[in-house]
Design a protein around this motif. Structure first.
Motif, PDB file in Angstrom:
ATOM      1  N   GLY A  75       2.959 -26.278  -7.948  1.00 14.06           N
ATOM      2  CA  GLY A  75       3.861 -25.466  -7.148  1.00 14.06           C
ATOM      3  C   GLY A  75       3.413 -24.011  -7.171  1.00 14.06           C
ATOM      4  N   PHE A  76       4.073 -23.169  -6.369  1.00 15.71           N
ATOM      5  CA  PHE A  76       3.727 -21.750  -6.315  1.00 15.71           C
ATOM      6  C   PHE A  76       3.949 -21.093  -7.679  1.00 15.71           C
ATOM      7  N   PRO A  77       3.031 -20.240  -8.126  1.00 16.83           N
ATOM      8  CA  PRO A  77       3.239 -19.504  -9.381  1.00 16.83           C
ATOM      9  C   PRO A  77       4.470 -18.604  -9.283  1.00 16.83           C
ATOM     10  N   ASP A  78       5.156 -18.436 -10.410  1.00 14.92           N
ATOM     11  CA  ASP A  78       6.359 -17.599 -10.433  1.00 14.92           C
ATOM     12  C   ASP A  78       6.085 -16.310 -11.203  1.00 14.92           C
ATOM     13  N   LYS A  79       5.002 -15.666 -10.870  1.00 12.24           N
ATOM     14  CA  LYS A  79       4.622 -14.399 -11.504  1.00 12.24           C
ATOM     15  C   LYS A  79       4.366 -13.360 -10.418  1.00 12.24           C
ATOM     16  N   GLY A  80       4.837 -12.136 -10.634  1.00 13.08           N
ATOM     17  CA  GLY A  80       4.685 -11.087  -9.635  1.00 13.08           C
ATOM     18  C   GLY A  80       3.256 -10.791  -9.267  1.00 13.08           C
ATOM     19  N   GLN A  81       2.339 -10.885 -10.246  1.00 13.46           N
ATOM     20  CA  GLN A  81       0.937 -10.546  -9.988  1.00 13.46           C
ATOM     21  C   GLN A  81       0.301 -11.481  -8.968  1.00 13.46           C
ATOM     22  N   TYR A  82       0.868 -12.692  -8.798  1.00 14.85           N
ATOM     23  CA  TYR A  82       0.318 -13.630  -7.822  1.00 14.85           C
ATOM     24  C   TYR A  82       0.565 -13.150  -6.394  1.00 14.85           C
ATOM     25  N   TRP A  83       1.686 -12.446  -6.192  1.00 13.73           N
ATOM     26  CA  TRP A  83       2.104 -12.098  -4.834  1.00 13.73           C
ATOM     27  C   TRP A  83       1.637 -10.723  -4.379  1.00 13.73           C
ATOM     28  N   ILE A  84       1.365  -9.828  -5.321  1.00 13.63           N
ATOM     29  CA  ILE A  84       1.159  -8.436  -4.940  1.00 13.63           C
ATOM     30  C   ILE A  84      -0.312  -8.027  -5.015  1.00 13.63           C
ATOM     31  N   ASN A  85      -0.828  -7.572  -3.890  1.00 18.28           N
ATOM     32  CA  ASN A  85      -2.129  -6.913  -3.804  1.00 18.28           C
ATOM     33  C   ASN A  85      -2.071  -5.990  -2.592  1.00 18.28           C
ATOM     34  N   THR A  86      -3.130  -5.249  -2.352  1.00 14.64           N
ATOM     35  CA  THR A  86      -3.100  -4.254  -1.267  1.00 14.64           C
ATOM     36  C   THR A  86      -2.803  -4.882   0.089  1.00 14.64           C
ATOM     37  N   GLY A  87      -3.464  -6.000   0.390  1.00 15.62           N
ATOM     38  CA  GLY A  87      -3.233  -6.654   1.678  1.00 15.62           C
ATOM     39  C   GLY A  87      -1.819  -7.182   1.806  1.00 15.62           C
ATOM     40  N   ALA A  88      -1.290  -7.743   0.702  1.00 14.10           N
ATOM     41  CA  ALA A  88       0.067  -8.290   0.718  1.00 14.10           C
ATOM     42  C   ALA A  88       1.088  -7.185   0.952  1.00 14.10           C
ATOM     43  N   LEU A  89       0.902  -6.035   0.309  1.00 17.40           N
ATOM     44  CA  LEU A  89       1.838  -4.919   0.483  1.00 17.40           C
ATOM     45  C   LEU A  89       1.829  -4.413   1.916  1.00 17.40           C
ATOM     46  N   LEU A  90       0.660  -4.379   2.535  1.00 13.20           N
ATOM     47  CA  LEU A  90       0.564  -3.950   3.933  1.00 13.20           C
ATOM     48  C   LEU A  90       1.305  -4.923   4.845  1.00 13.20           C
ATOM     49  N   ASN A  91       1.128  -6.214   4.604  1.00 13.09           N
ATOM     50  CA  ASN A  91       1.829  -7.223   5.410  1.00 13.09           C
ATOM     51  C   ASN A  91       3.336  -7.145   5.208  1.00 13.09           C
ATOM     52  N   ARG A  92       3.760  -6.822   4.004  1.00 13.29           N
ATOM     53  CA  ARG A  92       5.196  -6.694   3.730  1.00 13.29           C
ATOM     54  C   ARG A  92       5.777  -5.487   4.479  1.00 13.29           C
ATOM     55  N   MET A  93       5.033  -4.382   4.483  1.00 14.54           N
ATOM     56  CA  MET A  93       5.486  -3.216   5.241  1.00 14.54           C
ATOM     57  C   MET A  93       5.534  -3.540   6.734  1.00 14.54           C
ATOM     58  N   ASN A  94       4.525  -4.214   7.236  1.00 12.31           N
ATOM     59  CA  ASN A  94       4.505  -4.600   8.647  1.00 12.31           C
ATOM     60  C   ASN A  94       5.687  -5.505   8.985  1.00 12.31           C
ATOM     61  N   PHE A  95       6.009  -6.421   8.049  1.00  9.41           N
ATOM     62  CA  PHE A  95       7.160  -7.298   8.275  1.00  9.41           C
ATOM     63  C   PHE A  95       8.443  -6.493   8.391  1.00  9.41           C
ATOM     64  N   GLY A  96       8.647  -5.559   7.454  1.00 10.60           N
ATOM     65  CA  GLY A  96       9.866  -4.755   7.483  1.00 10.60           C
ATOM     66  C   GLY A  96      10.013  -3.990   8.777  1.00 10.60           C
ATOM     67  N   LEU A  97       8.922  -3.403   9.237  1.00  7.24           N
ATOM     68  CA  LEU A  97       8.957  -2.647  10.487  1.00  7.24           C
ATOM     69  C   LEU A  97       9.171  -3.554  11.692  1.00  7.24           C
ATOM     70  N   ALA A  98       8.524  -4.716  11.679  1.00  4.01           N
ATOM     71  CA  ALA A  98       8.692  -5.653  12.794  1.00  4.01           C
ATOM     72  C   ALA A  98      10.132  -6.160  12.858  1.00  4.01           C
ATOM     73  N   LEU A  99      10.714  -6.454  11.707  1.00  2.00           N
ATOM     74  CA  LEU A  99      12.088  -6.944  11.659  1.00  2.00           C
ATOM     75  C   LEU A  99      13.059  -5.883  12.169  1.00  2.00           C
ATOM     76  N   ALA A 100      12.945  -4.678  11.634  1.00  5.39           N
ATOM     77  CA  ALA A 100      13.869  -3.611  12.017  1.00  5.39           C
ATOM     78  C   ALA A 100      13.690  -3.182  13.467  1.00  5.39           C
ATOM     79  N   SER A 101      12.477  -3.346  13.994  1.00  3.00           N
ATOM     80  CA  SER A 101      12.189  -2.944  15.377  1.00  3.00           C
ATOM     81  C   SER A 101      12.463  -4.042  16.391  1.00  3.00           C
ATOM     82  N   GLN A 102      13.075  -5.140  15.925  1.00  2.00           N
ATOM     83  CA  GLN A 102      13.400  -6.270  16.801  1.00  2.00           C
ATOM     84  C   GLN A 102      12.150  -6.879  17.428  1.00  2.00           C
ATOM     85  N   LYS A 103      11.051  -6.915  16.671  1.00  2.00           N
ATOM     86  CA  LYS A 103       9.804  -7.473  17.166  1.00  2.00           C
ATOM     87  C   LYS A 103       9.602  -8.934  16.726  1.00  2.00           C
TER      88      LYS A 103
END
Length: 642
Positions: free
Chosen positions: A493-521
């Motif tokens: 199953g998916f690892p349950d550790k923060g280090q598995y999810w977070i890297n530079t590319g992942a943080l950029l995608n998370r920011m893009n998601f937040g902006l897309a969601l709030a912008s009704q995109k």
């Protein structure tokens, strides 16, 4: 003397009753005592409960919990019986998610089965199915055949299945049950990447995981072992013994071993067994991943012996196609009643086939298992594993890692493991022990877990009180952020550790998601940002940042957050970047038509009087500013934690 005894007896009885009631009530207030002892306010404690046992706080939910009382709220979540009218309404159109495995097999068959059916029905010539044939013509024939027979593509089943998970996580009032369903599914992982088990996974989650997440661990363990999804995923469906004599086989089958027909049957059975043989995949994983843990004290010999115990555990065949065809013909011919007399066990989609079972004695973890017990031998093995001290520690650590922090204190694990053992694996009791412990409430636990992409997406739509009408669109973003739910291939199953999810590319995608969601995109996800602030319009982007940070990140010290996020507010290229990311991420099969009248006006598709047009443009400018502010908050490090 009797009078004296009576005189003292009544008050002491009363004192005893009061003491009993006070002890009972104290148990119901364990959470209150624990957070108060940790020095937390009631609001901070409520936020921590919401962070751990839900997919994120909705607007004003902290106040609602305070009115109810924290202990009462948690007990209601443990009981998981809160009415879910809104969720039920959302799920009405998903007709596939309640089908039985048999109905799924008949309605959403695999491609190979469809081909065999089409050939059998004379719809496709067997000799014409060759490499190099016109692929489009072949596909058109298959699709035509499916339409004629009322068959549907499996991708439609998986799409509904993924969508229902997103809707349940977003809307269910029984949030703890949904969080635990995700946790235990991950623990007993099966994957849509394996074709043989894929169609059985919706019923696996619905019938094996979700109903048992707050019950006894051993119940869920046994149910998972007997599920077609798990039997196929870890190959135990084909595990068979090769040590039975011809006479024993014939006796089980009720056949005369001297007849020519019997001899032919023996050869066929032995040939099948030769192709199948002993499979240790499930036996290994049930010890390493499901119960004892990798350091649980078992050996390779224990794995082999356990695999022998579990021979003959297979699926009850549904139809005359595929690997179960021969078994189904045998059942139809001999009759299920006669098979039961000979030791076969049929339970729903599960079949214990004694003709495949190793009837010799075995020893697992020092305990002898009597091969003559058949099916019960396997049940006894799984119960032993479920009650083993190593299992208590392993499961307790996984639960503490999920709900406390990535490296839970050994003192907490020991307390939870003791409760696990004392209650025979009662999951509710283990969770109560956890929440009553100081380790659950200390600073090492508060806001220290990193959200997975799924948790981030769901917490965002809950925090913004979004109306999700096309949940599969959210799945596309969750996948882009790095978590393709139900498709994790390994049994861990998916690892349950923060280090598995977070890297530079992942943080950029998370920011893009937040902006897309709030912008009704994100098509099919509707948000009213003004409503979150009682339709009050902030005077500036700085004011909006302070106001909406308090709404989306309640009960936190936001001084550093506001300071960190302010430089992002006036970046003119920020929304252009997210526009590109949203277009790149948009599924080709999107059914959404997201152009409302205001959007069409912005691109000149609709003409209105100049004054109205100007007002609309002003509103859109304000909405753009607000969307950028909210998107930045969703992408902030503070929102990535729970």
């Amino acid at each position: 003397m009797k009078a004296v005894i009576k005189y003292f007896y009544v008050p002491f009885c009363a004192i005893g009753i009061i003491f009993f009631l006070s002890s009972f009530l104290a148990k119901d207030n364990d959470i209150t005592k624990a957070y108060q002892k940790a020095g937390l306010t009631e609001k901070h404690a409520a936020l921590h409960l919401l962070s751990r046992f839900t997919y994120g706080a909705k607007p004003n939910e902290i106040d609602e919990i305070l009115k109810m009382g924290l202990d009462n709220w948690f007990n209601n979540q443990l009981n998981a019986k809160i009415a879910d009218e809104e969720l039920s309404s959302k799920l009405k159109s998903y007709d596939a998610i309640n089908l039985s495995n048999l109905e799924v097999s008949e309605t959403f068959p695999q491609g190979a089965k469809v081909l065999r059916m089409a050939i059998k029905d004379g719809f496709i010539d067997k000799d014409s199915v060759k490499v190099g044939d016109n692929k489009k013509e072949y596909r058109d024939k298959i699709l035509s055949y499916m339409e004629t027979k009322g068959l549907r593509p499996q991708q439609e089943l998986f799409r509904q299945f993924i969508s229902q998970k997103i809707l349940r996580a977003t809307y269910s009032n029984n949030q703890l049950q949904e969080v635990l369903t995700d946790f235990w599914f991950n623990h007993f992982n099966v994957s849509l990447t394996k074709n043989e088990c894929a169609m059985y996974i919706p019923a696996y989650e619905r019938d094996v995981i979700r109903p048992n997440v707050l019950g006894k661990f051993k119940t869920m363990l046994l149910a998972s072992a007997k599920s077609p999804a798990m039997l196929f995923y870890l190959d135990n469906f084909s595990s068979a013994s090769n040590n039975q004599s011809d006479g024993a086989i014939m006796e089980m089958m009720g056949m005369n071993a001297k007849s020519e027909k019997a001899k032919a049957a023996i050869q066929k059975i032995k040939a099948n067994k030769k192709n199948q043989g002993l499979n240790e995949n499930y036996a290994r994983e049930v010890m390493e991943l499901h119960t004892l843990g990798v350091d649980g004290g078992y050996t390779q010999d224990d794995v082999t012996q356990a695999a022998r115990v579990l021979t003959g555990w297979t699926i009850y065949p549904f139809d005359d196609y595929g690997g179960g065809a021969a078994l189904k013909k045998m059942i139809d011919k001999i009759g299920e009643g006669n098979l039961v007399k000979r030791g076969f066990v049929h339970d729903g989609d599960f079949l214990f086939a004694i003709n495949r079972h190793d009837t010799g004695d075995k020893v697992v973890l020092g305990k002898k298992f009597d091969g003559s017990l058949g099916y019960q031998e396997g049940v006894d093995l799984l119960n032993m594993l479920a009650q083993h001290p190593s299992t208590a520690k392993f499961i307790s650590k996984k639960l503490a890692t999920k709900f406390v922090n990535d490296n839970p204190a050994q003192s907490l694990i020991n307390k939870m493991a003791k409760t696990f053992s004392d209650t025979n694996g009662d999951i509710k009791a283990v969770l109560k022990t956890m929440t009553a412990s100081p380790e659950f409430w200390n600073k090492e636990a508060l806001g220290e877990k990193t959200k997975s992409p799924f948790e981030l997406a769901i917490s965002a739509v809950r925090a913004l009180d979004a109306d999700v009408v096309q949940p599969y669109q959210l799945y596309s973003w969750i996948n882009k952020m790095g978590q393709k739910i139900y498709y994790y291939q390994a049994p861990t199953g998916f690892p349950d550790k923060g280090q598995y999810w977070i890297n530079t590319g992942a943080l950029l995608n998370r920011m893009n998601f937040g902006l897309a969601l709030a912008s009704q995109k994100i098509p099919g996800v509707r948000i009213n940002l003004s409503k979150l602030n009682d339709n009050h319009e902030p005077e500036s982007s700085e004011a909006a940042l302070k106001t909406y940070s308090k709404i989306i990140l309640p009960e936190r010290d936001l001084t550093k957050t506001v300071e960190r996020l302010t430089p992002f507010l006036n970046d003119p290229n920020l929304l252009n970047k997210v526009e590109q990311a949203a277009n790149k991420n948009k599924p080709a099969t999107s059914m959404a038509n997201t152009e409302d009248e205001d959007t069409m006006m912005a691109v000149g598709a609709v003409k209105k009087p100049q004054t109205v047009q100007k007002n609309k443009q002003n509103n859109m400018a304000n909405n753009t500013m607000l969307a950028q502010v909210v998107g930045v908050i969703i992408g902030a490090p503070e929102f990535q934690k729970r």
